[in-house]
Design a protein around this motif. Structure first.
Motif, PDB file in Angstrom:
ATOM      1  N   TYR A  73     -15.010 -45.668 -49.685  1.00  0.00           N
ATOM      2  CA  TYR A  73     -14.404 -45.080 -48.482  1.00  0.00           C
ATOM      3  C   TYR A  73     -14.592 -43.571 -48.426  1.00  0.00           C
ATOM      4  O   TYR A  73     -14.646 -42.980 -47.348  1.00  0.00           O
ATOM      5  CB  TYR A  73     -12.925 -45.471 -48.367  1.00  0.00           C
ATOM      6  CG  TYR A  73     -11.990 -44.785 -49.332  1.00  0.00           C
ATOM      7  CD1 TYR A  73     -11.396 -43.578 -48.997  1.00  0.00           C
ATOM      8  CD2 TYR A  73     -11.700 -45.337 -50.566  1.00  0.00           C
ATOM      9  CE1 TYR A  73     -10.548 -42.938 -49.864  1.00  0.00           C
ATOM     10  CE2 TYR A  73     -10.846 -44.718 -51.445  1.00  0.00           C
ATOM     11  CZ  TYR A  73     -10.276 -43.515 -51.091  1.00  0.00           C
ATOM     12  OH  TYR A  73      -9.442 -42.882 -51.955  1.00  0.00           O
ATOM     13  N   THR A  76     -17.971 -42.937 -46.976  1.00  0.00           N
ATOM     14  CA  THR A  76     -17.920 -43.064 -45.524  1.00  0.00           C
ATOM     15  C   THR A  76     -17.333 -41.811 -44.895  1.00  0.00           C
ATOM     16  O   THR A  76     -17.830 -41.313 -43.896  1.00  0.00           O
ATOM     17  CB  THR A  76     -17.083 -44.293 -45.133  1.00  0.00           C
ATOM     18  OG1 THR A  76     -17.524 -45.394 -45.904  1.00  0.00           O
ATOM     19  CG2 THR A  76     -17.216 -44.600 -43.665  1.00  0.00           C
ATOM     20  N   PHE A  90     -15.129 -58.646 -39.629  1.00  0.00           N
ATOM     21  CA  PHE A  90     -13.741 -59.074 -39.768  1.00  0.00           C
ATOM     22  C   PHE A  90     -13.544 -60.255 -38.828  1.00  0.00           C
ATOM     23  O   PHE A  90     -13.243 -60.099 -37.651  1.00  0.00           O
ATOM     24  CB  PHE A  90     -12.793 -57.918 -39.458  1.00  0.00           C
ATOM     25  CG  PHE A  90     -13.086 -56.709 -40.297  1.00  0.00           C
ATOM     26  CD1 PHE A  90     -13.111 -56.818 -41.678  1.00  0.00           C
ATOM     27  CD2 PHE A  90     -13.349 -55.485 -39.722  1.00  0.00           C
ATOM     28  CE1 PHE A  90     -13.400 -55.724 -42.476  1.00  0.00           C
ATOM     29  CE2 PHE A  90     -13.633 -54.383 -40.516  1.00  0.00           C
ATOM     30  CZ  PHE A  90     -13.662 -54.511 -41.889  1.00  0.00           C
TER      31      PHE A  90
ATOM     32  N   ALA B 208      -8.162 -55.651 -41.769  1.00  0.00           N
ATOM     33  CA  ALA B 208      -9.547 -55.504 -42.232  1.00  0.00           C
ATOM     34  C   ALA B 208      -9.643 -55.889 -43.702  1.00  0.00           C
ATOM     35  O   ALA B 208     -10.582 -56.570 -44.115  1.00  0.00           O
ATOM     36  CB  ALA B 208     -10.018 -54.066 -42.018  1.00  0.00           C
ATOM     37  N   ASN B 212     -12.118 -58.882 -44.962  1.00  0.00           N
ATOM     38  CA  ASN B 212     -13.262 -58.594 -45.832  1.00  0.00           C
ATOM     39  C   ASN B 212     -13.041 -57.258 -46.516  1.00  0.00           C
ATOM     40  O   ASN B 212     -13.241 -56.197 -45.931  1.00  0.00           O
ATOM     41  CB  ASN B 212     -14.552 -58.554 -45.019  1.00  0.00           C
ATOM     42  CG  ASN B 212     -15.756 -58.739 -45.892  1.00  0.00           C
ATOM     43  OD1 ASN B 212     -15.808 -58.219 -47.003  1.00  0.00           O
ATOM     44  ND2 ASN B 212     -16.707 -59.494 -45.421  1.00  0.00           N
ATOM     45  N   ILE B 214     -14.568 -55.656 -49.013  1.00  0.00           N
ATOM     46  CA  ILE B 214     -15.702 -54.752 -49.269  1.00  0.00           C
ATOM     47  C   ILE B 214     -16.108 -54.040 -47.981  1.00  0.00           C
ATOM     48  O   ILE B 214     -16.326 -52.821 -47.969  1.00  0.00           O
ATOM     49  CB  ILE B 214     -16.886 -55.534 -49.863  1.00  0.00           C
ATOM     50  CG1 ILE B 214     -16.509 -56.013 -51.267  1.00  0.00           C
ATOM     51  CG2 ILE B 214     -18.138 -54.673 -49.912  1.00  0.00           C
ATOM     52  CD1 ILE B 214     -17.532 -56.883 -51.928  1.00  0.00           C
ATOM     53  N   ALA B 215     -16.157 -54.805 -46.887  1.00  0.00           N
ATOM     54  CA  ALA B 215     -16.510 -54.181 -45.610  1.00  0.00           C
ATOM     55  C   ALA B 215     -15.453 -53.160 -45.213  1.00  0.00           C
ATOM     56  O   ALA B 215     -15.781 -52.081 -44.703  1.00  0.00           O
ATOM     57  CB  ALA B 215     -16.646 -55.248 -44.532  1.00  0.00           C
ATOM     58  N   ALA B 216     -14.184 -53.469 -45.464  1.00  0.00           N
ATOM     59  CA  ALA B 216     -13.108 -52.524 -45.135  1.00  0.00           C
ATOM     60  C   ALA B 216     -13.327 -51.216 -45.877  1.00  0.00           C
ATOM     61  O   ALA B 216     -13.184 -50.133 -45.314  1.00  0.00           O
ATOM     62  CB  ALA B 216     -11.755 -53.124 -45.493  1.00  0.00           C
ATOM     63  N   ASP B 217     -13.707 -51.341 -47.143  1.00  0.00           N
ATOM     64  CA  ASP B 217     -13.937 -50.151 -47.955  1.00  0.00           C
ATOM     65  C   ASP B 217     -15.088 -49.316 -47.387  1.00  0.00           C
ATOM     66  O   ASP B 217     -15.001 -48.089 -47.318  1.00  0.00           O
ATOM     67  CB  ASP B 217     -14.271 -50.589 -49.387  1.00  0.00           C
ATOM     68  CG  ASP B 217     -13.709 -49.641 -50.419  1.00  0.00           C
ATOM     69  OD1 ASP B 217     -13.466 -48.476 -50.070  1.00  0.00           O
ATOM     70  OD2 ASP B 217     -13.526 -50.053 -51.564  1.00  0.00           O
ATOM     71  N   THR B 218     -16.154 -49.986 -46.942  1.00  0.00           N
ATOM     72  CA  THR B 218     -17.316 -49.226 -46.486  1.00  0.00           C
ATOM     73  C   THR B 218     -17.163 -48.677 -45.069  1.00  0.00           C
ATOM     74  O   THR B 218     -18.024 -47.926 -44.636  1.00  0.00           O
ATOM     75  CB  THR B 218     -18.608 -50.063 -46.534  1.00  0.00           C
ATOM     76  OG1 THR B 218     -18.397 -51.232 -45.767  1.00  0.00           O
ATOM     77  CG2 THR B 218     -18.980 -50.432 -47.939  1.00  0.00           C
ATOM     78  N   ILE B 219     -16.103 -49.037 -44.341  1.00  0.00           N
ATOM     79  CA  ILE B 219     -15.907 -48.348 -43.066  1.00  0.00           C
ATOM     80  C   ILE B 219     -14.814 -47.289 -43.207  1.00  0.00           C
ATOM     81  O   ILE B 219     -14.240 -46.833 -42.229  1.00  0.00           O
ATOM     82  CB  ILE B 219     -15.591 -49.303 -41.889  1.00  0.00           C
ATOM     83  CG1 ILE B 219     -14.349 -50.125 -42.167  1.00  0.00           C
ATOM     84  CG2 ILE B 219     -16.777 -50.179 -41.554  1.00  0.00           C
ATOM     85  CD1 ILE B 219     -13.776 -50.781 -40.939  1.00  0.00           C
ATOM     86  N   GLY B 220     -14.547 -46.903 -44.420  1.00  0.00           N
ATOM     87  CA  GLY B 220     -13.686 -45.740 -44.630  1.00  0.00           C
ATOM     88  C   GLY B 220     -12.215 -46.046 -44.828  1.00  0.00           C
ATOM     89  O   GLY B 220     -11.382 -45.154 -44.721  1.00  0.00           O
ATOM     90  N   ILE B 221     -11.874 -47.313 -45.111  1.00  0.00           N
ATOM     91  CA  ILE B 221     -10.466 -47.643 -45.338  1.00  0.00           C
ATOM     92  C   ILE B 221     -10.178 -47.582 -46.834  1.00  0.00           C
ATOM     93  O   ILE B 221     -10.847 -48.245 -47.626  1.00  0.00           O
ATOM     94  CB  ILE B 221     -10.139 -49.043 -44.778  1.00  0.00           C
ATOM     95  CG1 ILE B 221     -10.235 -49.017 -43.249  1.00  0.00           C
ATOM     96  CG2 ILE B 221      -8.747 -49.478 -45.207  1.00  0.00           C
ATOM     97  CD1 ILE B 221     -10.190 -50.379 -42.618  1.00  0.00           C
TER      98      ILE B 221
END
Lengths: 261, 359
Positions: A73, A76, A90, B208, B212, B214-221
Motif C-alpha cells: 500500500y 501505491t 472485489f 475490499a 480480495n 492482496i488486491a486491497a493492499d495494491t490499491i493503497g489500503i
C-alpha cells in the motif's frame, strides 16, 4: 523523469535464486515490456517491484524514493499501481464501488467525521463518486456501474481492473499479462486502450506479456528474462533477432534449421 | 411538509417507540412481550457488531460473546459501585400523563451513571478488541476462528476466578437500569453508526479486504490498519450490547457467555444475510422471536427451530433477506439490492396477475 527504478534486485527462496540481478528504469511516457518463457520469473519481478515480495538484494525506487521494507500500500501511495495475471476484482461489490475503493487512501475525513457524517464527509464522498464516474465514463463502463464486478464479461473485467488501478492516480502502471485468455478482437481493443492511457495520461507503463504480436506492437523497450536472468534487452527489432531469445523460446536448434522462416 | 417527507425516517423512529410504549400502557403488549422486544434489541446490537467484523471485513469471529462479557461485567462493576444496592430505587423521579398514557423518567443521576457504565464497558471491550485483533492480523479463516474461540473461553475462565464479579457463582446486585427506551435507543444508534460505517471509505476498505486482500493492499489500503479498526469497532459495539444485557438481566453468570452464545450470533447473522445491515436486523429479530413463539409446543421447540434453520440455509443461502437493504437506510455502498416496502405490494400484485394469466 524516472518513476520506477530497480537497482540490481535479486530474490532468493530458500536455495532457489528465482530472480538474479534484475534492473529496470521506467520513465514517464515509456511503454516497456518484460517477456520470457513460462516460469522465467516475470511475475516474481513484478511482485518485487510492487512490494509483495521484498528483494533479498538491491532496492526498488518509486519516484526517486527508496522503498526498502515498504508494504504494497505504501508503493501505491508513492505512485505505483498494478493489475494481476488472474483478475483480482472485489467480486461482491459493484463496479462503481470497485473504483471508489481505490480512493480510500486519499480520503480526507477521520473516523469521527465518518460516524457522525460531519466535516468533510459529504463533500469528499461526492468528489470521489464524481471522479470514479468520470473515470468509468472515460473507459465506457458507465453502463455497468451497478453490476457486480464478477457479472462483467472477461474482457470488461480486465478493463475494470485497469480502471481501478488508474483510480489511484499512479505515475507508473504495471500490467501483469493483460491479454491472457483474450480473443484477437479483445486484444486489439486492449492495445488501443493501453495506447490511449499512454497518450492521455502520459504515465509510464510496464507490461508482462506472452502475446508476442502485442508486445512488439506497443513496447518501445523490451527485457527478456529466462531462469531469473536478464538475457537480452533493447528495442523490439533487436530482441526479435537475438539468438539467445530465439533459443529460450524455441529451443537450441530452431534458428539453425530455418524451416519455420 | 417537504421537510417532513425528507426526514420521515427520523420521525418514524420515535413514533415506533411511542407506539410500543402506548400499547404497553394499554396492556395490549404485556411485559413478557416487552422483555422479548428488549432481548431482540440486545441481540440486534450484537449481530450488527458481528456483521462489521464478519460480514463487512470477512474476519471470522467465534468469540463475540467474549467481547459482550467484557462489556457486561465492566459496566456492571461501574454501576454497582456507583449505585450501591441499598441506594438504588427504580421509583420514578418525574411522572406525568398525556391523556391516559403515563410517562416516567427515573432518576437522572442513575441514568447518567448507566451511560457512563455503558461507555466504560464499550471502551474496555474495544481495548480487548485491539489486544485480540493485533496478533490475529496474519491469521485467516479457520485459524482466526480458533483464536477468537479461545479468546472467548479465556475471558469466561478469567471471570470464573475473579472475586469482584462473584467467581463462578455469578454477579448479583446489578441495578436494573436498562429499559425498553435505552435498548431501543442504543439499537437505533447502532444501526445508524453501522450504516455510516458501511457507506464510507472505512466500510469500503473493509469490504475490499473481505473480497480480495492482496488486491486491497495494491490499491493503497493499509489492510492491517483497517482490520484492527474493524476489530476495535466491532468489540466496542459488542461491549455496549453487553452493558444492556447486564442491566436488563440484573444477574450475570460466566456460563451465559459460553461459546454457544457466540455461535448463536453467527447463526443469526448468516440466517439474516451476512454483510447486510438489514439482514442482521431481520436475522436477530426473527431468530430471537422464533423460540418464544414456539414456546407453546415446549418439547418440540428446539427441533423445529433447528429444522427451520436448516431450511433457511438450504433454500436461502444468502440469508432470509438475500443481501437486500431497506431503502430507509439510504445505503449506496455494498453492491446491494434495495428493498422498498412498496416492492412488496407490486410483488404480490405481480403474482396475482401471473395466476390470472395462467387461467
Amino acid at each position: 523523469m524516472s518513476v520506477l527504478k530497480a537497482d540490481h534486485i535479486s530474490i532468493q527462496f530458500g536455495g532457489l535464486r528465482a530472480v538474479n540481478d534484475f534492473s529496470i528504469d521506467l520513465n514517464l511516457g515509456d511503454i516497456q515490456a518484460i517477456i520470457g518463457p513460462n516460469g522465467a520469473g516475470k511475475t516474481t519481478v513484478f511482485n518485487m517491484l510492487t512490494g509483495i515480495y521484498q528483494p533479498t538484494e538491491g532496492t526498488v525506487y518509486v519516484n526517486g524514493k527508496s522503498m526498502k521494507g515498504c508494504k504494497p500500500y505504501q508503493f501505491t501511495a508513492a505512485g505505483l499501481s498494478r493489475t494481476f495475471q488472474n483478475i483480482r476484482l472485489f467480486n461482491r461489490s459493484t463496479v462503481l464501488d470497485n473504483v471508489k475503493m481505490a480512493y480510500t487512501f486519499k480520503m480526507k475525513y477521520n473516523f469521527w467525521e465518518m460516524l457522525t457524517r460531519t466535516g468533510n464527509y459529504y463533500s469528499e464522498e461526492k468528489r470521489v463518486t464524481d471522479e470514479a464516474m468520470r473515470l468509468l465514463e472515460m473507459f465506457d463502463l458507465t453502463y455497468a456501474t451497478d453490476y457486480f464486478a464478477n457479472n462483467l464479461p472477461y474482457g470488461e473485467q480486465r478493463k475494470l481492473e485497469i480502471v481501478r488501478a488508474l483510480a489511484t492516480a499512479p505515475q507508473a502502471l504495471l500490467l501483469d499479462e493483460p491479454a491472457a485468455g483474450m480473443n484477437p478482437n479483445e486484444i486489439d481493443d486492449l492495445v488501443k486502450l493501453i495506447r490511449r492511457i499512454h497518450d492521455e495520461m502520459g504515465i509510464g507503463i510496464l507490461i508482462i506479456e506472452h502475446h508476442m504480436k502485442m508486445v512488439m506492437a506497443i513496447a518501445d523497450f523490451i527485457k527478456v528474462i529466462d531462469f531469473g536472468e536478464t538475457i537480452c534487452e533493447g528495442s523490439p527489432s533487436t530482441v526479435q533477432k537475438d539468438p539467445k531469445v530465439i533459443e529460450a523460446y524455441l529451443g537450441r536448434h530452431a534458428n539453425e534449421g530455418g524451416s519455420d522462416k | 411538509m417537504n421537510w417532513l417527507k425528507k426526514n420521515r425516517k427520523f420521525i418514524i423512529i420515535p413514533l415506533i417507540y411511542l407506539l410500543v410504549h402506548v400499547l404497553n400502557q394499554a396492556k395490549i403488549l404485556n411485559n413478557y412481550i416487552l422483555q422479548v422486544l428488549m432481548l431482540i434489541g440486545i441481540n440486534l446490537i450484537m449481530v450488527e457488531s458481528l456483521n462489521v467484523l464478519t460480514g463487512m471485513t470477512g474476519q471470522t469471529s467465534l468469540g463475540q460473546a467474549g467481547f459482550m462479557a467484557v462489556g457486561a461485567y465492566v459496566s456492571a462493576i461501574v454501576t454497582s459501585i456507583l449505585i450501591p444496592a441499598k441506594n438504588f430505587s427504580s421509583a420514578a423521579l418525574i411522572s406525568f400523563k398525556i391523556g391516559k398514557i403515563g410517562f416516567q423518567i427515573t432518576s437522572i443521576p442513575q441514568n447518567l451513571i448507566f451511560l457512563l457504565g455503558t461507555l466504560a464497558g464499550g471502551v474496555v471491550a474495544a481495548i480487548f478488541g485491539y489486544i485480540i485483533g493485533t496478533p490475529s492480523l496474519k491469521l485467516k479463516g479457520d485459524y482466526l476462528a480458533i483464536v477468537t474461540l479461545g479468546f472467548g473461553e479465556v475471558i469466561r475462565q478469567i471471570i470464573r476466578v475473579t472475586p469482584i464479579v462473584g467467581k463462578s457463582f455469578g454477579m448479583v446486585g446489578i441495578p436494573k437500569l436498562a429499559n425498553f427506551f435505552w435498548i431501543y435507543f442504543f439499537a437505533m444508534l447502532t444501526i445508524f453508526i453501522c450504516r455510516n460505517f458501511m457507506d464510507s471509505s472505512y466500510g469500503r476498505a473493509c469490504m475490499a479486504i473481505r473480497d480480495n486482500e492482496i488486491a486491497a493492499d495494491t490499491i493503497g489500503i493499509n489492510t492491517a490498519r483497517y482490520k484492527v479498526i474493524a476489530f476495535v469497532y466491532s468489540a466496542f459495539i459488542a461491549g455496549i450490547s453487553g452493558s444492556m444485557f447486564a442491566h436488563t438481566m440484573v444477574y450475570l453468570h460466566p456460563d451465559t457467555f459460553a461459546y454457544t452464545k457466540s455461535t448463536d450470533y453467527v447463526i443469526y447473522l448468516y440466517a439474516g444475510g451476512v454483510g447486510s445491515i438489514s439482514g442482521s436486523i431481520l436475522g436477530a429479530a426473527a431468530l430471537t422471536a422464533l423460540p418464544e413463539i414456539l414456546r407453546q409446543i415446549s418439547n418440540w421447540r428446539l427441533v423445529i427451530y433447528g429444522l427451520l434453520l436448516v431450511l433457511i440455509i438450504l433454500f436461502r443461502p444468502t440469508g432470509l433477506f438475500g443481501g437486500r437493504e431497506f431503502s430507509f437506510l439510504g445505503l449506496k455502498t455494498g453492491g446491494i439490492k434495495i428493498f422498498h416496502f412498496s416492492d412488496l405490494w407490486s410483488w404480490i400484485g405481480k403474482k396475482k396477475s401471473v395466476e390470472e394469466a395462467g387461467k
